[in-house]
Write a protein that holds these residues in place. Structure first.
Motif, PDB file in Angstrom:
ATOM      1  N   ASN A  51       0.812  -1.224   0.000  1.00  0.00           N
ATOM      2  CA  ASN A  51       0.000   0.000   0.000  1.00  0.00           C
ATOM      3  C   ASN A  51       0.841   1.267   0.000  1.00  0.00           C
ATOM      4  O   ASN A  51       0.293   2.374   0.006  1.00  0.00           O
ATOM      5  CB  ASN A  51      -0.924   0.006   1.218  1.00  0.00           C
ATOM      6  N   LEU A  52       2.149   1.140   0.021  1.00  0.00           N
ATOM      7  CA  LEU A  52       3.013   2.312   0.017  1.00  0.00           C
ATOM      8  C   LEU A  52       3.026   2.965  -1.364  1.00  0.00           C
ATOM      9  O   LEU A  52       2.813   2.314  -2.386  1.00  0.00           O
ATOM     10  CB  LEU A  52       4.438   1.924   0.410  1.00  0.00           C
ATOM     11  N   GLY A  53       3.283   4.256  -1.382  1.00  0.00           N
ATOM     12  CA  GLY A  53       3.398   4.964  -2.648  1.00  0.00           C
ATOM     13  C   GLY A  53       2.067   5.416  -3.196  1.00  0.00           C
ATOM     14  O   GLY A  53       1.049   5.446  -2.502  1.00  0.00           O
ATOM     15  N   THR A  54       2.078   5.780  -4.471  1.00  0.00           N
ATOM     16  CA  THR A  54       0.881   6.276  -5.148  1.00  0.00           C
ATOM     17  C   THR A  54       0.426   5.262  -6.190  1.00  0.00           C
ATOM     18  O   THR A  54       1.172   4.378  -6.591  1.00  0.00           O
ATOM     19  CB  THR A  54       1.170   7.620  -5.826  1.00  0.00           C
ATOM     20  N   PHE A  55      -0.805   5.444  -6.647  1.00  0.00           N
ATOM     21  CA  PHE A  55      -1.385   4.561  -7.651  1.00  0.00           C
ATOM     22  C   PHE A  55      -1.969   5.429  -8.762  1.00  0.00           C
ATOM     23  O   PHE A  55      -3.182   5.525  -8.912  1.00  0.00           O
ATOM     24  CB  PHE A  55      -2.451   3.670  -7.023  1.00  0.00           C
ATOM     25  N   PRO A  56      -1.105   6.108  -9.542  1.00  0.00           N
ATOM     26  CA  PRO A  56      -1.589   7.092 -10.505  1.00  0.00           C
ATOM     27  C   PRO A  56      -2.432   6.505 -11.616  1.00  0.00           C
ATOM     28  O   PRO A  56      -3.500   7.016 -11.926  1.00  0.00           O
ATOM     29  CB  PRO A  56      -0.301   7.702 -11.072  1.00  0.00           C
ATOM     30  N   THR A  57      -1.969   5.439 -12.258  1.00  0.00           N
ATOM     31  CA  THR A  57      -2.709   4.822 -13.367  1.00  0.00           C
ATOM     32  C   THR A  57      -2.492   3.321 -13.302  1.00  0.00           C
ATOM     33  O   THR A  57      -1.476   2.856 -12.787  1.00  0.00           O
ATOM     34  CB  THR A  57      -2.225   5.321 -14.745  1.00  0.00           C
ATOM     35  N   PRO A  58      -3.422   2.539 -13.845  1.00  0.00           N
ATOM     36  CA  PRO A  58      -3.215   1.093 -13.856  1.00  0.00           C
ATOM     37  C   PRO A  58      -1.993   0.725 -14.691  1.00  0.00           C
ATOM     38  O   PRO A  58      -1.650   1.401 -15.647  1.00  0.00           O
ATOM     39  CB  PRO A  58      -4.498   0.543 -14.489  1.00  0.00           C
TER      40      PRO A  58
END
Length: 301
Positions: A275-282
């Motif tokens: 769950n660390l970080g970002t999830f900008p795009t698939p």
């Protein structure tokens, strides 16, 4: 154990085969505080390349969510150090790093330069402010470690020795350091973050001390005024005094990882690596180095 026993232990190892063990001993037993500061400076240094600093400003991760970005970067990188490349946590951390990077158009040259800073800046910091200098074994192991990490990140044409990493870094900075308004905002936000770790009245002093540690090329790229020679001398002298004091201390008996640093403030209740970080795009973000599948029994444990 005496002060230099661990160095002798390192020098009995093979830096090409035992690079993870050597790097872990160096970064978490011998120089944990110095490695934290050196890697902070390494990442900060990359902002002076306009293509990197501008992208970081556009994502707003370092200007609007500075503490989270700092925490996630340190924790993901250190997860690999702590657990290795072939563990579930290590693979998950690398997958998260790759997923984030592959959401943006980042050149191989910029990625390779960032990797170079992770190898070169700790050596330069520790040569100046560490309680001893890094040995040739440690430099070779660090180069092998980041060569391995870079391959897992899909970076091409990675240097294979410390000398090549250093030459690549110096050449890239000479050709690419320059002014960018967005990069300056990222730099200011990072300095403000570092100052926020201390009581508010000390914030101006922390900012001034941070600027005193920057070399002239960085100051010019961000258009900061050159600190007074007295300020530089005071800050750098204090760090050298610290090194002398650390040299007199007994060797560390337990490793110290980034997750134990007081600067990591965003996860007081703990965290999950996935769950660390970002999830900008698939995106797949998978590690480009193939791994053998874990047996079903092991996967279910």
């Amino acid at each position: 154990m005496k002060r230099y026993d661990r160095l002798r232990e390192i020098q009995r190892m093979d830096p090409e085969k035992d690079f993870l063990t050597i790097y872990r001993l160096t970064a978490t037993y011998e120089f944990p505080w110095d490695y934290a500061r050196a890697l902070e400076l390494a990442l900060y240094r990359t902002y002076a390349v306009p293509s990197i600093g501008r992208l970081l400003a556009e994502t707003a991760e370092l200007t609007d969510r500075s503490q989270k970005r700092y925490d996630d970067t340190a924790l993901l990188l250190d997860t690999v150090v702590e657990h290795g490349f072939d563990t579930e946590d290590g693979r998950t951390a690398i997958r998260r790093i790759n997923q984030m990077h592959r959401s943006y158009e980042i050149s191989n040259e910029d990625m390779r330069y960032v990797l170079c800073t992770f190898v070169v800046m700790p050596k330069r910091w520790i040569d100046s402010y560490g309680w001893r200098r890094l040995s040739d074994h440690e430099l070779r192991a660090s180069s092998a470690y980041y060569l391995h990490l870079g391959k897992h990140m899909g970076i091409k044409d990675i240097p294979r020795s410390f000398e090549e990493f250093e030459r690549c870094l110096d050449t890239y900075e000479a050709e690419h350091f320059g002014w960018d308004e967005g990069a300056r905002r990222v730099s200011d936000a990072t300095l403000a973050l570092m100052a926020s770790w201390y009581p508010r009245p000390l914030a101006p002093l922390v900012r001034g001390a941070s600027l005193a540690l920057l070399d002239d090329a960085l100051l010019r790229a961000f258009r900061y005024d050159t600190p007074a020679p007295a300020a530089r001398g005071l800050v750098r002298g204090a760090l050298r005094l610290r090194a002398r004091a650390v040299r007199l201390l007994p060797p560390r008996s337990r490793p110290h990882y980034a997750r134990q640093n007081p600067e990591i403030k965003g996860y007081p209740g703990g965290y999950t690596v996935a769950n660390l970080g970002t999830f900008p795009t698939p995106g797949t973000g998978s590690c480009p180095v193939p791994h053998a599948e874990r047996p079903a029994a092991a996967a279910s444990e």
